[in-house]
Design a protein around this motif. Structure first.
Motif, PDB file in Angstrom:
ATOM      1  N   MET A 156       0.840  -1.200   0.000  1.00 46.51           N
ATOM      2  CA  MET A 156       0.000   0.000   0.000  1.00 46.51           C
ATOM      3  C   MET A 156       0.877   1.253   0.000  1.00 46.51           C
ATOM      4  SD  MET A 156      -2.878   1.096   2.760  1.00 46.51           S
ATOM      5  CE  MET A 156      -3.795  -0.367   2.410  1.00 46.51           C
ATOM      6  N   PRO A 178      -7.625   6.857 -12.147  1.00 48.70           N
ATOM      7  CA  PRO A 178      -8.742   7.525 -11.468  1.00 48.70           C
ATOM      8  C   PRO A 178      -8.216   8.118 -10.165  1.00 48.70           C
ATOM      9  CG  PRO A 178      -8.873   5.163 -11.169  1.00 48.70           C
ATOM     10  CD  PRO A 178      -7.748   5.408 -12.139  1.00 48.70           C
ATOM     11  N   PRO A 179      -8.900   9.116  -9.604  1.00 47.96           N
ATOM     12  CA  PRO A 179      -8.423   9.667  -8.328  1.00 47.96           C
ATOM     13  C   PRO A 179      -8.470   8.599  -7.234  1.00 47.96           C
ATOM     14  CG  PRO A 179     -10.159  11.018  -9.321  1.00 47.96           C
ATOM     15  CD  PRO A 179     -10.124   9.745 -10.092  1.00 47.96           C
ATOM     16  N   TRP A 180      -7.358   8.420  -6.546  1.00 47.29           N
ATOM     17  CA  TRP A 180      -7.323   7.474  -5.424  1.00 47.29           C
ATOM     18  C   TRP A 180      -7.636   8.235  -4.136  1.00 47.29           C
ATOM     19  CZ3 TRP A 180      -2.053   6.016  -7.717  1.00 47.29           C
ATOM     20  CH2 TRP A 180      -2.166   4.942  -8.592  1.00 47.29           C
ATOM     21  N   PRO A 181      -8.663   7.848  -3.422  1.00 52.93           N
ATOM     22  CA  PRO A 181      -8.964   8.540  -2.160  1.00 52.93           C
ATOM     23  C   PRO A 181      -7.871   8.266  -1.122  1.00 52.93           C
ATOM     24  CG  PRO A 181     -10.785   7.113  -2.866  1.00 52.93           C
ATOM     25  CD  PRO A 181      -9.607   6.769  -3.714  1.00 52.93           C
ATOM     26  N   THR A 184      -4.690   7.369   7.512  1.00 45.07           N
ATOM     27  CA  THR A 184      -3.256   7.255   7.811  1.00 45.07           C
ATOM     28  C   THR A 184      -2.424   7.572   6.567  1.00 45.07           C
ATOM     29  OG1 THR A 184      -3.374   4.887   7.399  1.00 45.07           O
ATOM     30  CG2 THR A 184      -3.548   5.608   9.692  1.00 45.07           C
ATOM     31  N   GLU A 200      -2.794   6.626   3.570  1.00 47.79           N
ATOM     32  CA  GLU A 200      -2.665   5.576   2.561  1.00 47.79           C
ATOM     33  C   GLU A 200      -3.584   5.907   1.388  1.00 47.79           C
ATOM     34  OE1 GLU A 200      -4.356   5.331   5.258  1.00 47.79           O
ATOM     35  OE2 GLU A 200      -6.243   4.326   4.838  1.00 47.79           O
ATOM     36  N   ALA A 220      -2.770   0.673  -3.602  1.00 48.21           N
ATOM     37  CA  ALA A 220      -1.688  -0.292  -3.785  1.00 48.21           C
ATOM     38  C   ALA A 220      -0.993   0.068  -5.087  1.00 48.21           C
ATOM     39  CB  ALA A 220      -2.247  -1.702  -3.835  1.00 48.21           C
ATOM     40  N   PRO A 240      -6.813  -1.324  -8.098  1.00 49.28           N
ATOM     41  CA  PRO A 240      -5.355  -1.115  -8.084  1.00 49.28           C
ATOM     42  C   PRO A 240      -4.666  -2.148  -8.951  1.00 49.28           C
ATOM     43  CG  PRO A 240      -6.149  -1.846  -5.921  1.00 49.28           C
ATOM     44  CD  PRO A 240      -7.339  -1.724  -6.807  1.00 49.28           C
ATOM     45  N   ARG A 241      -3.489  -1.781  -9.483  1.00 49.91           N
ATOM     46  CA  ARG A 241      -2.744  -2.754 -10.293  1.00 49.91           C
ATOM     47  C   ARG A 241      -2.400  -3.982  -9.458  1.00 49.91           C
ATOM     48  NH1 ARG A 241      -0.682   1.930 -12.833  1.00 49.91           N
ATOM     49  NH2 ARG A 241       1.146   2.137 -11.527  1.00 49.91           N
ATOM     50  N   VAL A 289      -2.795  -8.113  -4.392  1.00 55.77           N
ATOM     51  CA  VAL A 289      -2.714  -7.230  -3.226  1.00 55.77           C
ATOM     52  C   VAL A 289      -4.037  -7.082  -2.470  1.00 55.77           C
ATOM     53  CG1 VAL A 289      -0.808  -5.920  -4.204  1.00 55.77           C
ATOM     54  CG2 VAL A 289      -3.136  -5.124  -4.569  1.00 55.77           C
ATOM     55  N   SER A 319     -12.031   5.111  -8.143  1.00 58.40           N
ATOM     56  CA  SER A 319     -11.250   4.113  -7.435  1.00 58.40           C
ATOM     57  C   SER A 319     -11.751   4.093  -6.002  1.00 58.40           C
ATOM     58  CB  SER A 319      -9.786   4.524  -7.509  1.00 58.40           C
ATOM     59  OG  SER A 319      -9.012   3.703  -6.727  1.00 58.40           O
ATOM     60  N   LEU A 320     -11.754   2.953  -5.373  1.00 58.45           N
ATOM     61  CA  LEU A 320     -12.284   2.855  -4.010  1.00 58.45           C
ATOM     62  C   LEU A 320     -11.162   3.051  -2.998  1.00 58.45           C
ATOM     63  CD1 LEU A 320     -14.615  -0.236  -4.390  1.00 58.45           C
ATOM     64  CD2 LEU A 320     -15.271   2.176  -4.292  1.00 58.45           C
ATOM     65  N   PRO A 321     -11.500   3.638  -1.830  1.00 58.11           N
ATOM     66  CA  PRO A 321     -10.487   3.713  -0.791  1.00 58.11           C
ATOM     67  C   PRO A 321     -10.122   2.314  -0.303  1.00 58.11           C
ATOM     68  CG  PRO A 321     -12.592   4.588  -0.014  1.00 58.11           C
ATOM     69  CD  PRO A 321     -12.785   4.177  -1.443  1.00 58.11           C
ATOM     70  N   LEU A 322      -8.864   2.148   0.050  1.00 54.89           N
ATOM     71  CA  LEU A 322      -8.455   0.860   0.613  1.00 54.89           C
ATOM     72  C   LEU A 322      -8.789   0.855   2.093  1.00 54.89           C
ATOM     73  CD1 LEU A 322      -4.958   0.291  -0.968  1.00 54.89           C
ATOM     74  CD2 LEU A 322      -7.091  -0.845  -1.519  1.00 54.89           C
ATOM     75  N   PRO A 323      -9.024  -0.311   2.650  1.00 56.11           N
ATOM     76  CA  PRO A 323      -9.225  -0.353   4.088  1.00 56.11           C
ATOM     77  C   PRO A 323      -7.967   0.144   4.803  1.00 56.11           C
ATOM     78  CG  PRO A 323      -9.193  -2.564   3.127  1.00 56.11           C
ATOM     79  CD  PRO A 323      -9.056  -1.601   2.003  1.00 56.11           C
ATOM     80  N   ALA A 324      -8.166   0.913   5.868  1.00 52.50           N
ATOM     81  CA  ALA A 324      -7.001   1.430   6.607  1.00 52.50           C
ATOM     82  C   ALA A 324      -6.229   0.277   7.209  1.00 52.50           C
ATOM     83  CB  ALA A 324      -7.479   2.388   7.698  1.00 52.50           C
ATOM     84  N   PRO A 325      -4.896   0.399   7.249  1.00 48.36           N
ATOM     85  CA  PRO A 325      -4.113  -0.677   7.859  1.00 48.36           C
ATOM     86  C   PRO A 325      -4.418  -0.780   9.344  1.00 48.36           C
ATOM     87  CG  PRO A 325      -2.739   1.219   7.334  1.00 48.36           C
ATOM     88  CD  PRO A 325      -4.088   1.512   6.779  1.00 48.36           C
ATOM     89  N   GLN A 375      -4.135  -0.550  13.140  1.00 47.96           N
ATOM     90  CA  GLN A 375      -3.413   0.442  13.959  1.00 47.96           C
ATOM     91  C   GLN A 375      -2.609  -0.268  15.042  1.00 47.96           C
ATOM     92  OE1 GLN A 375      -3.609   3.974  13.246  1.00 47.96           O
ATOM     93  NE2 GLN A 375      -4.219   2.916  11.413  1.00 47.96           N
TER      94      GLN A 375
END
Lengths: 135, 273
Positions: free
Chosen positions: A1, A50-53, A57, A59, A62, B165-166, B171, B265-271, B273
């Motif tokens: 990530m 595309p815009p990555w949100p 933290t 991130e 990927a 994501p690629r 991933v 694009s979708l947000p990734l789940p936060a890592p 903590q």
């Protein structure tokens, strides 16, 4: 990530960039492995992304580099058999990263040189000075 | 094949191209070290002087008749070589072989790997998973390997307007991949029709090149199904074509032309903590 860093490489405090978006644009993409008669078409990445949100933290996605295994194996086979006369080749591009500016136009904050280098027995992926290799 | 690329670039319309599985040694030459090793043969070059009038300014519409003129020129300039025809579909135009050399060098009716009948079980997969399942079904049905050459297929396809994501299959977890998946399958049908059906829902107009690697041993022969975006000359802010360092037009891929709004694009789940 992938995660954003502040200038100087420091990790931003949580939520500093939360909710903003990051975009990647590809330029100068060169498929130096492709040859006339190749069974693979020249590589071509979609651009811009595309815009990555960006998350809490910092991130944002990927953001991996590299090429698919079938592509690597094909050019390794072409080198092993002597079908091509080069002993190594690479696919490269310049990646420009931008972040939105709270309602304003996106602003560029970084740019990277990415490359995937292939020989008959090895492959490595490079982003600026960082690299990873395998076979 | 080069003519198909050129016409696509000039008219921004898919012109697909398909090789047959090359059987005759006379179609290829030894480019590598040992002709009995895999990937040592290369297809002989062919030449074509294009007929005049192949620009939108001179001939506004790219249709089967126009591609047919190109093929007629090819056949007259390469009289003993593989022969091709053009057909039309809802996607665009398709150049496929009608005659090719059998193992003895006789011209006989031709087919390609996309002419085989396949069945792809209906399932929820990412777009690249569907394409891989199609290639696997062709390989099983034809007995010759069809390699999935759809580089960045998920990214160009943008299923549901979402770009993953690629290397998403590596991933993301199965649950994280779910928004990028959709249900598709092909009941028993010709592989080309199955591919057309799969491309119907793509967010980018995609074309294909089915390119086959000649080899002395039948078990070393394979083809690559390149499912690719259309490449057109890049235009600068001043409205003029952009040139590369060698003075040639820079090409760019047409992406997401079928989406009503830009892809997301979708947000990734936060890592953790």
């Amino acid at each position: 990530m992938a995660t954003l860093q502040n200038a100087g490489g420091a990790a931003p405090p949580n939520n500093q960039y939360n909710g903003r978006t990051v975009t990647e644009a590809i330029a100068d993409e060169t498929d130096g492995c492709w040859f006339s008669g190749s069974a693979f078409a020249p590589a071509s990445l979609p651009t811009p992304s595309p815009p990555w949100p960006v998350g809490p933290t910092s991130e944002y996605g990927a953001d991996l580099i590299g090429m698919p295994v079938a592509w690597v194996r094909y050019y390794q086979g072409a080198m092993s058999s002597g079908l091509v006369k080069y002993s190594g080749c690479s696919e490269s591009d310049t990646q420009t990263m931008s972040i939105d500016t709270c309602g304003g136009p996106p602003t560029q904050y970084n740019s990277h040189f990415d490359a995937v280098s292939v020989t008959a027995t090895s492959v490595s992926a490079t982003r600026d000075t960082a690299s990873v290799s395998g076979d | 094949m080069d003519a198909a690329l050129l016409l696509e670039a000039r008219y921004a319309k898919p012109v697909t191209y398909e090789d047959p599985v090359w059987l005759w040694r006379g179609d290829s030459y030894l480019a590598g070290y040992d002709e009995n090793l895999p990937m040592a043969l290369a297809l002989k070059g062919r030449s074509l002087t294009l007929p005049k009038g192949l620009t939108p300014a001179e001939t506004p519409t790219l249709n089967a008749a126009l591609v047919g003129r190109v093929l007629d020129a090819y056949h007259s300039q390469n009289a003993t070589d593989t022969r091709f025809k053009v057909t039309e579909s809802r996607l665009g135009l398709h150049i496929t072989p009608t005659q090719f050399h059998d193992a003895q060098g006789q011209l006989v009716p031709a087919s390609t790997l996309l002419d085989v009948e396949i069945r792809v079980p209906e399932a929820r997969r990412m777009a690249s998973g569907h394409l891989q399942a199609l290639c696997d079904a062709v390989t099983t049905s034809a007995g010759t390997s069809l390699i999935n050459g759809g580089l960045w297929f998920d990214e160009f396809y943008a299923a549901g307007g979402l770009v993953p994501p690629r290397f998403a299959t590596k991933v993301l977890t199965e649950k994280e991949r779910e928004p990028y998946t959709f249900v598709w399958g092909a009941t028993t049908m010709i592989a080309r029709d199955a591919l057309l059906s799969l491309l119907d829902s793509s967010g980018t107009t995609l074309s294909w090149r089915l390119l086959c690697q000649p080899s002395a041993k039948p078990q070393d022969r394979f083809c690559v199904l390149n499912v690719v975006p259309i490449r057109v000359p890049a235009i600068g802010a001043d409205g003029k074509p952009l040139l590369d360092a060698a003075g040639k037009p820079q090409m760019q891929s047409v992406s997401y032309d079928r989406l009503p709004e830009p892809p997301k694009s979708l947000p990734l789940p936060a890592p953790d903590q």
